[in-house]
Write an enzyme that holds these catalytic residues in place. Structure first.
Site, mmCIF file in Angstrom:
data_model
loop_
_atom_site.group_PDB
_atom_site.id
_atom_site.type_symbol
_atom_site.label_atom_id
_atom_site.label_comp_id
_atom_site.label_asym_id
_atom_site.label_seq_id
_atom_site.Cartn_x
_atom_site.Cartn_y
_atom_site.Cartn_z
ATOM 1 C CD GLU A 12 -29.141 -1.842 39.885
ATOM 2 O OE1 GLU A 12 -29.888 -1.250 39.080
ATOM 3 O OE2 GLU A 12 -29.546 -2.811 40.571
ATOM 4 C CB ILE A 152 -40.485 -1.900 29.525
ATOM 5 C CG1 ILE A 152 -41.275 -2.492 30.713
ATOM 6 C CG2 ILE A 152 -41.420 -1.254 28.505
ATOM 7 C CD1 ILE A 152 -42.327 -3.525 30.380
ATOM 8 C CG MET A 172 -37.457 -5.076 35.821
ATOM 9 S SD MET A 172 -36.507 -6.146 34.724
ATOM 10 C CE MET A 172 -37.417 -7.673 34.853
ATOM 11 C CD GLU A 173 -34.978 -5.004 40.333
ATOM 12 O OE1 GLU A 173 -34.926 -3.768 40.123
ATOM 13 O OE2 GLU A 173 -34.677 -5.854 39.479
ATOM 14 C CG ASP A 196 -33.430 1.575 29.581
ATOM 15 O OD1 ASP A 196 -32.872 1.070 30.570
ATOM 16 O OD2 ASP A 196 -34.663 1.519 29.404
HETATM 17 N N1 ADE Z 1 -34.394 -1.056 34.409
HETATM 18 C C1 ADE Z 1 -33.688 -0.236 33.614
HETATM 19 N N2 ADE Z 1 -34.259 -0.141 32.402
HETATM 20 C C2 ADE Z 1 -35.352 -0.928 32.422
HETATM 21 C C3 ADE Z 1 -36.331 -1.257 31.453
HETATM 22 N N3 ADE Z 1 -36.302 -0.751 30.230
HETATM 23 N N4 ADE Z 1 -37.317 -2.128 31.820
HETATM 24 C C4 ADE Z 1 -37.337 -2.645 33.070
HETATM 25 N N5 ADE Z 1 -36.437 -2.363 34.006
HETATM 26 C C5 ADE Z 1 -35.447 -1.511 33.693
#
Ligand code: ADE
Length: 231
Positions: A12, A152, A172-173, A196
């Site tokens: 990133e 997830i 997640m941040e 995703d």
């Molecule tokens: N960052 C990118 N895809 C994610 C996902 N599926 N769950 C958590 N953080 C993510």
């Protein structure tokens, strides 16, 4: 003015560090911080490692040790909304923690006393992002982004997060950065490109699209740095 640019993973921030002039690297608290300039604007770039705890540490250091005046986050996210496709850019109007749960005491999900469920991002930075998108002819989606210490890959869980927090994407941040910047009265902005759909294919898609989506996000952030400078 000094701008912090933060990611969670090496992928990133690499497209950002690659574009800096006069880069110097400092190791502090077991992490690397890249100081340099982009088109004459002073920046400090770092990746935190994954998750809220590392993100809290890095955001705090960027503001308190390196003296940054604002923080821009660049990275990837899982889509909740069906209209978000891989590579699409999404900006957070607010961030919440989907895995924060003291509902046993009658509080809503994501809430702790003296906190707030959703922390808003800086409106001025959001409007700069919209101006940059318009100039580049890019579509920018805007909405709540939900953060938690979980990757997830489950439609039921992502649907719950979407409904509970009215969230459009998850990662997640972001909410950890929001807590730090909010507490330290520092303007912040969270940008993510979709990697995703947080479904059963999420881990495969994440691996395939991490690099390309991270670059889409990083390129946009660099254009924002130019605009912020002109402002
Ligand atoms: N960052 C990118 N895809 C994610 C996902 N599926 N769950 C958590 N953080 C993510």
């Amino acid at each position: 003015m000094k701008i912090a640019i933060m990611g969670a993973m090496p992928e990133e921030i690499e497209p950002l560090v690659d574009k800096l002039d006069n880069v110097s690297m400092t190791v502090y608290a077991a992490n690397k911080y890249y100081e340099g300039s982009y088109k004459g604007q002073e920046v400090v770039v770092a990746y935190s490692k994954i998750g809220k705890v590392f993100a809290t540490l890095t955001a705090t250091i960027l503001l308190e040790k390196f003296g940054c005046d604002m923080l821009l986050f660049s990275g990837v996210a899982g889509a909740i909304s069906d209209d978000l496709k891989i590579g699409d850019l999404v900006i957070a109007d607010g961030l919440c923690q989907h895995d924060l749960d003291i509902t046993a005491f009658g509080h809503p999900y994501g809430f702790v006393p003296e906190g707030e469920v959703c922390i808003p991002t800086d409106p001025k930075l959001r409007s700069i992002a919209k101006a940059v998108a318009a100039k580049k002819g890019l579509t920018l989606k805007e909405g709540v982004i939900a953060t938690g210490d979980q990757f997830i890959a489950d439609v039921e869980r992502k649907t719950w997060i979407g409904k509970t927090f009215d969230a459009h994407a998850l990662e997640m941040e972001g909410a950890a950065v929001a807590v730090v910047c909010n507490a330290l009265n520092t303007p912040f902005f969270i940008l993510r490109a979709i990697s995703d759909a947080a479904d059963m294919d999420a881990s495969f898609n994440f691996d395939e699209f991490l690099e390309s989506s991270a670059k889409i996000s990083a390129d946009f952030i660099l254009s924002m740095v130019e605009h912020i400078q002109e402002d």
